[in-house]
Design a protein around this motif. Structure first.
Motif, PDB file in Angstrom:
ATOM      1  N   VAL A 259       0.854  -1.191   0.000  1.00 14.15           N
ATOM      2  CA  VAL A 259       0.000   0.000   0.000  1.00 14.15           C
ATOM      3  C   VAL A 259       0.889   1.239   0.000  1.00 14.15           C
ATOM      4  CG1 VAL A 259      -0.149  -0.061   2.532  1.00 14.15           C
ATOM      5  CG2 VAL A 259      -1.854   1.229   1.220  1.00 14.15           C
ATOM      6  N   GLY A 260       0.446   2.259  -0.743  1.00 14.67           N
ATOM      7  CA  GLY A 260       1.120   3.547  -0.766  1.00 14.67           C
ATOM      8  C   GLY A 260       0.120   4.651  -0.499  1.00 14.67           C
ATOM      9  N   ALA A 261       0.504   5.631   0.298  1.00 15.67           N
ATOM     10  CA  ALA A 261      -0.346   6.787   0.585  1.00 15.67           C
ATOM     11  C   ALA A 261       0.156   7.978  -0.221  1.00 15.67           C
ATOM     12  CB  ALA A 261      -0.337   7.113   2.075  1.00 15.67           C
ATOM     13  N   TYR A 262      -0.759   8.680  -0.878  1.00 16.42           N
ATOM     14  CA  TYR A 262      -0.407   9.796  -1.759  1.00 16.42           C
ATOM     15  C   TYR A 262      -1.185  11.049  -1.388  1.00 16.42           C
ATOM     16  CZ  TYR A 262       2.120   6.828  -5.055  1.00 16.42           C
ATOM     17  OH  TYR A 262       3.031   5.983  -5.637  1.00 16.42           O
ATOM     18  N   ALA A 263      -0.487  12.190  -1.434  1.00 16.01           N
ATOM     19  CA  ALA A 263      -1.150  13.486  -1.367  1.00 16.01           C
ATOM     20  C   ALA A 263      -1.702  13.779  -2.755  1.00 16.01           C
ATOM     21  CB  ALA A 263      -0.167  14.566  -0.943  1.00 16.01           C
ATOM     22  N   LEU A 264      -2.980  14.107  -2.838  1.00 15.20           N
ATOM     23  CA  LEU A 264      -3.645  14.305  -4.121  1.00 15.20           C
ATOM     24  C   LEU A 264      -3.662  15.784  -4.497  1.00 15.20           C
ATOM     25  CD1 LEU A 264      -6.659  11.866  -3.661  1.00 15.20           C
ATOM     26  CD2 LEU A 264      -4.333  11.385  -4.440  1.00 15.20           C
ATOM     27  N   PRO A 265      -3.695  16.087  -5.791  1.00 16.31           N
ATOM     28  CA  PRO A 265      -3.688  17.483  -6.234  1.00 16.31           C
ATOM     29  C   PRO A 265      -5.049  18.137  -6.020  1.00 16.31           C
ATOM     30  CG  PRO A 265      -3.944  16.044  -8.112  1.00 16.31           C
ATOM     31  CD  PRO A 265      -3.708  15.138  -6.923  1.00 16.31           C
ATOM     32  N   PRO A 266      -5.126  19.440  -6.217  1.00 15.64           N
ATOM     33  CA  PRO A 266      -6.409  20.134  -6.041  1.00 15.64           C
ATOM     34  C   PRO A 266      -7.460  19.596  -6.997  1.00 15.64           C
ATOM     35  CG  PRO A 266      -4.593  21.688  -6.216  1.00 15.64           C
ATOM     36  CD  PRO A 266      -4.044  20.353  -6.606  1.00 15.64           C
ATOM     37  N   GLU A 267      -8.709  19.774  -6.622  1.00 12.02           N
ATOM     38  CA  GLU A 267      -9.812  19.425  -7.503  1.00 12.02           C
ATOM     39  C   GLU A 267     -10.749  20.619  -7.646  1.00 12.02           C
ATOM     40  OE1 GLU A 267     -11.962  16.155  -5.889  1.00 12.02           O
ATOM     41  OE2 GLU A 267     -12.723  17.263  -4.181  1.00 12.02           O
ATOM     42  N   ARG A 268     -11.530  20.593  -8.707  1.00 12.59           N
ATOM     43  CA  ARG A 268     -12.488  21.661  -8.962  1.00 12.59           C
ATOM     44  C   ARG A 268     -13.852  21.232  -8.436  1.00 12.59           C
ATOM     45  NH1 ARG A 268     -13.010  23.924 -14.977  1.00 12.59           N
ATOM     46  NH2 ARG A 268     -10.748  24.108 -14.542  1.00 12.59           N
ATOM     47  N   LEU A 269     -14.419  22.017  -7.548  1.00 14.23           N
ATOM     48  CA  LEU A 269     -15.735  21.725  -7.008  1.00 14.23           C
ATOM     49  C   LEU A 269     -16.794  22.324  -7.929  1.00 14.23           C
ATOM     50  CD1 LEU A 269     -17.524  20.589  -4.784  1.00 14.23           C
ATOM     51  CD2 LEU A 269     -17.280  22.779  -3.585  1.00 14.23           C
ATOM     52  N   VAL A 270     -17.642  21.460  -8.466  1.00 10.62           N
ATOM     53  CA  VAL A 270     -18.716  21.893  -9.355  1.00 10.62           C
ATOM     54  C   VAL A 270     -20.029  21.722  -8.601  1.00 10.62           C
ATOM     55  CG1 VAL A 270     -19.868  21.506 -11.566  1.00 10.62           C
ATOM     56  CG2 VAL A 270     -17.389  21.174 -11.369  1.00 10.62           C
ATOM     57  N   GLU A 271     -20.726  22.815  -8.350  1.00 10.51           N
ATOM     58  CA  GLU A 271     -21.976  22.789  -7.598  1.00 10.51           C
ATOM     59  C   GLU A 271     -23.139  23.125  -8.521  1.00 10.51           C
ATOM     60  OE1 GLU A 271     -21.381  24.049  -3.206  1.00 10.51           O
ATOM     61  OE2 GLU A 271     -20.260  25.507  -4.399  1.00 10.51           O
ATOM     62  N   THR A 272     -24.167  22.287  -8.486  1.00 10.76           N
ATOM     63  CA  THR A 272     -25.367  22.492  -9.301  1.00 10.76           C
ATOM     64  C   THR A 272     -26.597  22.246  -8.435  1.00 10.76           C
ATOM     65  OG1 THR A 272     -25.751  20.224 -10.060  1.00 10.76           O
ATOM     66  CG2 THR A 272     -24.050  21.481 -11.221  1.00 10.76           C
ATOM     67  N   SER A 273     -27.758  22.558  -8.966  1.00 10.72           N
ATOM     68  CA  SER A 273     -29.001  22.314  -8.230  1.00 10.72           C
ATOM     69  C   SER A 273     -29.257  20.819  -8.050  1.00 10.72           C
ATOM     70  CB  SER A 273     -30.179  22.947  -8.980  1.00 10.72           C
ATOM     71  OG  SER A 273     -30.286  22.409 -10.295  1.00 10.72           O
ATOM     72  N   ALA A 274     -28.623  19.998  -8.891  1.00  3.23           N
ATOM     73  CA  ALA A 274     -28.808  18.546  -8.808  1.00  3.23           C
ATOM     74  C   ALA A 274     -27.779  17.877  -7.921  1.00  3.23           C
ATOM     75  CB  ALA A 274     -28.758  17.934 -10.206  1.00  3.23           C
ATOM     76  N   GLY A 275     -26.822  18.636  -7.395  1.00  3.81           N
ATOM     77  CA  GLY A 275     -25.794  18.056  -6.551  1.00  3.81           C
ATOM     78  C   GLY A 275     -24.434  18.658  -6.836  1.00  3.81           C
TER      79      GLY A 275
END
Length: 486
Positions: A351-367
């Motif tokens: 097993v390896g643990a990784y720091a993940l890069p930024p993500e883009r949060l997309v917010e809509t009326s459906a979720g």
């Protein structure tokens, strides 16, 4: 798992053996059942098992030479109506074994001398029910093929690449035992009048390994070793994969069924990559990996890896909850169904643990959904250029424009779905792709998404469409993401 599922799995892994081309990640978060439909490259359906030295053996039925003359091709080997060619293209015969009709399984030994091998099984039968020929080496199932040869020479071929985990178990110089047998469609051994044969060939090492079928035309380059990589006995957790950065890793010894890993989280976005070869002896009874984080159980993962470059096998890191600056402990156990411990000789987990890069949060009326800003394919990093969404309750199609004249990745998936399962297809790619629509145990309010991606070579552009073909969703959203070279 039936034979079709197993054969598809072997084919899928074979299409990922390109040492220069990682599987799409980190966009890929789970391996889609899509790949069952991708019957790419019939020549690699059987992920074969062999390497050897070339020589005429004194024993009947075997060709086994140790120091081949490169200027003189080895002769064909013929016995009981079957011919194993001495050469097939650039491949040179190193060992052959031919059995008599109805003689039962073939068993013989050979000592690998290289890791560039092509293997060609043969199976002739008069049985009316479908049968398959299985090839195992030191207990590892490495090939399944239809028992349907009607001519006098083998028709099927496959390869074991240098980065296959088999070579960590049977390195060059170690004597291995080969077994060729017949099974029914569910993998059960059967008594049969089949005639079996096997040819093992030395293949030249290509100067540049071709990309899998779905990424031909995309730019590829090898991943250079990094001094910060974690490496043990040829298995590597890379220090960097796209935007992912290794925090810590561990790989157990052969036969060790439990490992622990401590790491300090660099950010809340942390993911685990798993390595497991416990399916080596019986893929029809596939073990699982039990995962605990700080003592709390997590959803188990399937144990399957074929390559020492482990990140080419999986769908990317599995996100976990982590606290920045805090040290966490991960425990991985090899188990069977219902958590029963599995002790499998020769199996290896890590097993390896990784720091993940930024993500883009997309917010809509459906979720809402989080989409990775970076994805990696073919040794290159791609950046998120566009995201489109539609409500899954009211819409069944979503399209985006493919760019002209440049390679790109298409990410696709769903979030916050209702409970009714369904299926969607991605149209407009070089090959049709499908994936399941269901919650998969993810809470409805979770931002954790099930995102997959598919690479496309530069072309004339056009429309890429996500189309729901079955199932009705009561909530949630569907999305397409476009990634362009960074």
């Amino acid at each position: 798992m039936n034979l079709d599922d197993l054969r598809a799995q072997l084919r899928d892994q074979a299409t990922e053996i390109d040492p220069a081309t990682p599987v799409p990640l980190p966009t890929v978060r789970r391996r889609a059942k899509t790949l069952k439909r991708r019957r790419t490259a019939a020549a690699v359906t059987t992920v074969a098992a062999a390497v050897v030295a070339v020589a005429l053996a004194v024993l009947p039925g075997a060709v086994n030479t140790s120091t081949p003359d490169p200027a003189k091709p080895p002769p064909d080997y013929t016995r009981d109506g079957i011919t194993i060619p001495g050469t097939v293209g650039p491949d040179r015969l190193e060992k052959a074994e031919i059995g008599k009709p109805g003689a039962g399984p073939l068993e013989f030994t050979w000592t690998p001398t290289s890791t560039s091998v092509t293997f060609r099984p043969y199976c002739r039968t008069t049985a009316t029910k479908p049968l398959t020929v299985h090839v195992t080496v030191d207990g590892r199932l490495l090939a399944t093929e239809d028992c349907d040869d009607s001519g006098s020479s083998p028709r099927h071929a496959g390869s074991v690449p240098p980065n296959h985990v088999f070579w960590t178990e049977v390195p060059p110089g170690k004597t291995a035992r080969v077994r060729v047998s017949v099974a029914d469609q569910n993998g059960r051994a059967v008594r049969s009048t089949a005639q079996l044969a096997l040819g093992i060939y030395r293949s030249p090492v290509p100067s540049a390994t071709p990309a899998p079928a779905e990424v031909r035309g995309l730019p590829v380059r090898p991943s250079a070793p990094d001094p910060d990589d974690y490496v043990k006995e040829g298995i590597r957790f890379p220090a960097h994969v796209g935007g992912d950065t290794l925090l810590n890793a561990t790989i157990g010894d052969l036969g060790q069924r439990s490992v622990k890993l401590r790491f300090t989280a660099a950010s809340a976005r942390t993911g685990l990559r798993l390595f497991c070869t416990g399916d080596r002896t019986d893929p029809y009874r596939r073990p699982m990996l039990s995962i605990r984080i700080d003592g709390r159980p997590k959803h188990p993962a399937t144990c399957i890896n074929r390559l020492t470059d482990f990140y080419k096998n999986d769908g990317g890191p599995d996100p976990i909850n982590a606290t920045p600056g805090q040290t966490h402990e991960v425990t991985i156990d090899l188990v069977y169904a219902k958590g029963r411990p599995a002790t499998i000789p020769g199996a290896r987990i890590g097993v390896g643990a990784y720091a993940l890069p930024p993500e883009r949060l997309v917010e809509t009326s459906a979720g809402s959904v989080g989409i990775d800003e970076l994805a990696r394919y073919g040794g290159y990093t791609y950046k998120l250029a566009q995201v489109k969404t539609v409500p899954a309750k009211t819409a069944t199609e979503l399209s985006t424009d493919a760019p002209a004249g440049k390679p790109f990745l298409i990410g696709y998936g769903a979030a916050n779905l209702g409970s009714e399962p369904g299926e969607a297809k991605i149209l407009g790619l070089t090959q049709e792709v499908s994936f399941r629509l269901d919650r998969g145990g993810i809470p409805a309010d979770s931002l954790t998404r099930w995102t997959l991606s598919y690479g496309q070579p530069a072309g004339a552009g056009g429309k890429i469409t996500l189309k729901v073909v079955s199932g009705r969703q009561t909530r949630g959203l569907l999305y397409l993401a476009l990634y362009l070279p960074g």
